[in-house]
Design a protein around this motif. Sequence first.
Motif, PDB file in Angstrom:
ATOM      1  N   ALA A  20       0.816  -1.214   0.000  1.00  0.00           N
ATOM      2  CA  ALA A  20       0.000   0.000   0.000  1.00  0.00           C
ATOM      3  C   ALA A  20       0.848   1.262   0.000  1.00  0.00           C
ATOM      4  CB  ALA A  20      -0.945   0.001   1.198  1.00  0.00           C
ATOM      5  N   ILE A  21       1.977   1.245   0.711  1.00  0.00           N
ATOM      6  CA  ILE A  21       2.783   2.472   0.818  1.00  0.00           C
ATOM      7  C   ILE A  21       4.012   2.482  -0.088  1.00  0.00           C
ATOM      8  CG2 ILE A  21       1.995   2.956   3.150  1.00  0.00           C
ATOM      9  CD1 ILE A  21       4.736   1.934   4.121  1.00  0.00           C
ATOM     10  N   ALA A  22       4.257   1.402  -0.817  1.00  0.00           N
ATOM     11  CA  ALA A  22       5.440   1.325  -1.683  1.00  0.00           C
ATOM     12  C   ALA A  22       5.526   2.457  -2.707  1.00  0.00           C
ATOM     13  CB  ALA A  22       5.509  -0.029  -2.369  1.00  0.00           C
ATOM     14  N   PRO A  23       4.435   2.841  -3.391  1.00  0.00           N
ATOM     15  CA  PRO A  23       4.567   3.925  -4.376  1.00  0.00           C
ATOM     16  C   PRO A  23       4.974   5.263  -3.762  1.00  0.00           C
ATOM     17  CG  PRO A  23       2.575   2.694  -4.784  1.00  0.00           C
ATOM     18  CD  PRO A  23       3.119   2.213  -3.484  1.00  0.00           C
ATOM     19  N   ILE A  24       4.484   5.568  -2.581  1.00  0.00           N
ATOM     20  CA  ILE A  24       4.847   6.836  -1.967  1.00  0.00           C
ATOM     21  C   ILE A  24       6.298   6.801  -1.501  1.00  0.00           C
ATOM     22  CG2 ILE A  24       4.107   6.437   0.406  1.00  0.00           C
ATOM     23  CD1 ILE A  24       3.422   9.615  -1.498  1.00  0.00           C
ATOM     24  N   LEU A  25       6.783   5.635  -1.087  1.00  0.00           N
ATOM     25  CA  LEU A  25       8.189   5.510  -0.722  1.00  0.00           C
ATOM     26  C   LEU A  25       9.089   5.693  -1.938  1.00  0.00           C
ATOM     27  CD1 LEU A  25       8.077   2.555   1.825  1.00  0.00           C
ATOM     28  CD2 LEU A  25       8.226   5.002   2.303  1.00  0.00           C
ATOM     29  N   ALA A  26       8.665   5.173  -3.094  1.00  0.00           N
ATOM     30  CA  ALA A  26       9.426   5.366  -4.326  1.00  0.00           C
ATOM     31  C   ALA A  26       9.467   6.841  -4.709  1.00  0.00           C
ATOM     32  CB  ALA A  26       8.817   4.541  -5.464  1.00  0.00           C
ATOM     33  N   LEU A  27       8.356   7.528  -4.560  1.00  0.00           N
ATOM     34  CA  LEU A  27       8.293   8.956  -4.859  1.00  0.00           C
ATOM     35  C   LEU A  27       9.194   9.755  -3.922  1.00  0.00           C
ATOM     36  CD1 LEU A  27       6.960  11.290  -6.431  1.00  0.00           C
ATOM     37  CD2 LEU A  27       5.167  11.257  -4.700  1.00  0.00           C
ATOM     38  N   ILE A  28       9.176   9.425  -2.645  1.00  0.00           N
ATOM     39  CA  ILE A  28      10.019  10.129  -1.678  1.00  0.00           C
ATOM     40  C   ILE A  28      11.499   9.869  -1.971  1.00  0.00           C
ATOM     41  CG2 ILE A  28      10.692  10.181   0.764  1.00  0.00           C
ATOM     42  CD1 ILE A  28       7.708   9.727   1.417  1.00  0.00           C
ATOM     43  N   ALA A  29      11.847   8.633  -2.319  1.00  0.00           N
ATOM     44  CA  ALA A  29      13.236   8.312  -2.658  1.00  0.00           C
ATOM     45  C   ALA A  29      13.696   9.100  -3.878  1.00  0.00           C
ATOM     46  CB  ALA A  29      13.380   6.817  -2.904  1.00  0.00           C
ATOM     47  N   ALA A  69       0.591   5.423  -8.565  1.00  0.00           N
ATOM     48  CA  ALA A  69       0.026   4.097  -8.295  1.00  0.00           C
ATOM     49  C   ALA A  69      -0.600   4.029  -6.913  1.00  0.00           C
ATOM     50  CB  ALA A  69       1.100   3.023  -8.437  1.00  0.00           C
ATOM     51  N   ILE A  70      -0.269   4.992  -6.053  1.00  0.00           N
ATOM     52  CA  ILE A  70      -0.850   4.975  -4.705  1.00  0.00           C
ATOM     53  C   ILE A  70      -2.363   5.165  -4.751  1.00  0.00           C
ATOM     54  CG2 ILE A  70      -0.671   7.417  -4.068  1.00  0.00           C
ATOM     55  CD1 ILE A  70       0.579   6.030  -1.388  1.00  0.00           C
ATOM     56  N   LEU A  71      -2.857   5.729  -5.829  1.00  0.00           N
ATOM     57  CA  LEU A  71      -4.309   5.869  -5.972  1.00  0.00           C
ATOM     58  C   LEU A  71      -4.997   4.506  -6.064  1.00  0.00           C
ATOM     59  CD1 LEU A  71      -4.457   8.845  -8.481  1.00  0.00           C
ATOM     60  CD2 LEU A  71      -4.913   8.898  -6.032  1.00  0.00           C
ATOM     61  N   LEU A  72      -4.264   3.486  -6.479  1.00  0.00           N
ATOM     62  CA  LEU A  72      -4.809   2.125  -6.537  1.00  0.00           C
ATOM     63  C   LEU A  72      -4.390   1.286  -5.335  1.00  0.00           C
ATOM     64  CD1 LEU A  72      -4.189   1.276 -10.285  1.00  0.00           C
ATOM     65  CD2 LEU A  72      -6.354   1.828  -9.207  1.00  0.00           C
ATOM     66  N   THR A  73      -3.126   1.402  -4.941  1.00  0.00           N
ATOM     67  CA  THR A  73      -2.626   0.511  -3.902  1.00  0.00           C
ATOM     68  C   THR A  73      -3.124   0.880  -2.512  1.00  0.00           C
ATOM     69  OG1 THR A  73      -0.593   1.786  -3.592  1.00  0.00           O
ATOM     70  CG2 THR A  73      -0.542  -0.026  -5.191  1.00  0.00           C
ATOM     71  N   LEU A  74      -3.252   2.152  -2.220  1.00  0.00           N
ATOM     72  CA  LEU A  74      -3.661   2.533  -0.868  1.00  0.00           C
ATOM     73  C   LEU A  74      -5.081   2.076  -0.535  1.00  0.00           C
ATOM     74  CD1 LEU A  74      -2.558   3.867   1.649  1.00  0.00           C
ATOM     75  CD2 LEU A  74      -3.525   6.005   0.860  1.00  0.00           C
ATOM     76  N   PRO A  75      -6.056   2.299  -1.409  1.00  0.00           N
ATOM     77  CA  PRO A  75      -7.397   1.814  -1.059  1.00  0.00           C
ATOM     78  C   PRO A  75      -7.503   0.286  -1.040  1.00  0.00           C
ATOM     79  CG  PRO A  75      -7.547   3.443  -2.809  1.00  0.00           C
ATOM     80  CD  PRO A  75      -6.099   3.133  -2.621  1.00  0.00           C
ATOM     81  N   THR A  76      -6.910  -0.386  -2.010  1.00  0.00           N
ATOM     82  CA  THR A  76      -7.095  -1.837  -2.091  1.00  0.00           C
ATOM     83  C   THR A  76      -6.216  -2.579  -1.085  1.00  0.00           C
ATOM     84  OG1 THR A  76      -5.512  -1.927  -3.914  1.00  0.00           O
ATOM     85  CG2 THR A  76      -7.850  -1.836  -4.480  1.00  0.00           C
ATOM     86  N   ALA A  77      -4.917  -2.402  -1.187  1.00  0.00           N
ATOM     87  CA  ALA A  77      -4.013  -3.117  -0.277  1.00  0.00           C
ATOM     88  C   ALA A  77      -4.114  -2.566   1.138  1.00  0.00           C
ATOM     89  CB  ALA A  77      -2.579  -3.024  -0.784  1.00  0.00           C
ATOM     90  N   GLY A  78      -4.391  -1.288   1.275  1.00  0.00           N
ATOM     91  CA  GLY A  78      -4.540  -0.705   2.605  1.00  0.00           C
ATOM     92  C   GLY A  78      -5.742  -1.266   3.340  1.00  0.00           C
ATOM     93  N   VAL A  79      -6.855  -1.359   2.657  1.00  0.00           N
ATOM     94  CA  VAL A  79      -8.064  -1.923   3.273  1.00  0.00           C
ATOM     95  C   VAL A  79      -7.856  -3.408   3.580  1.00  0.00           C
ATOM     96  CG1 VAL A  79     -10.482  -2.507   2.833  1.00  0.00           C
ATOM     97  CG2 VAL A  79      -9.636  -0.225   2.325  1.00  0.00           C
ATOM     98  N   ALA A  80      -7.230  -4.136   2.661  1.00  0.00           N
ATOM     99  CA  ALA A  80      -6.957  -5.555   2.913  1.00  0.00           C
ATOM    100  C   ALA A  80      -6.047  -5.719   4.123  1.00  0.00           C
ATOM    101  CB  ALA A  80      -6.317  -6.192   1.681  1.00  0.00           C
ATOM    102  N   SER A  81      -5.068  -4.846   4.253  1.00  0.00           N
ATOM    103  CA  SER A  81      -4.159  -4.899   5.396  1.00  0.00           C
ATOM    104  C   SER A  81      -4.890  -4.653   6.711  1.00  0.00           C
ATOM    105  CB  SER A  81      -3.041  -3.868   5.211  1.00  0.00           C
ATOM    106  OG  SER A  81      -2.210  -3.827   6.328  1.00  0.00           O
ATOM    107  N   ILE A  82      -5.758  -3.676   6.716  1.00  0.00           N
ATOM    108  CA  ILE A  82      -6.523  -3.364   7.936  1.00  0.00           C
ATOM    109  C   ILE A  82      -7.441  -4.524   8.312  1.00  0.00           C
ATOM    110  CG2 ILE A  82      -8.323  -1.861   8.867  1.00  0.00           C
ATOM    111  CD1 ILE A  82      -6.978   0.420   7.236  1.00  0.00           C
TER     112      ILE A  82
END
Length: 96
Positions: A20-29, A69-82
Amino acid sequence: MNTLKSKNRLSLAIFFGAIAIAPILALIAAELLSKTLNCVVREAGPTNCIMFGIDIGNILAVLYVAGWAILLTLPTAGVASIILYIKAINARLKEK
């Protein structure tokens, strides 16, 4: 029927959280690298950015675009993680 143990659910929750947070980490890097190397990187395309004699402008441009890509990963993988985390905690409470 619950086939996953609480330990496995917790591992999956961590895995989905990382996705879920991988795309934002790539952007920050990419942002940190471009600021450190004094490069101007745009999402429109690669620019010259030299690190150790190698042009990494294209890599930085890809990392910038990967942030979307965080627009896709955060809602889907984030909700699954929770959900998996809550189920893991509930399973551990039932075991005690």
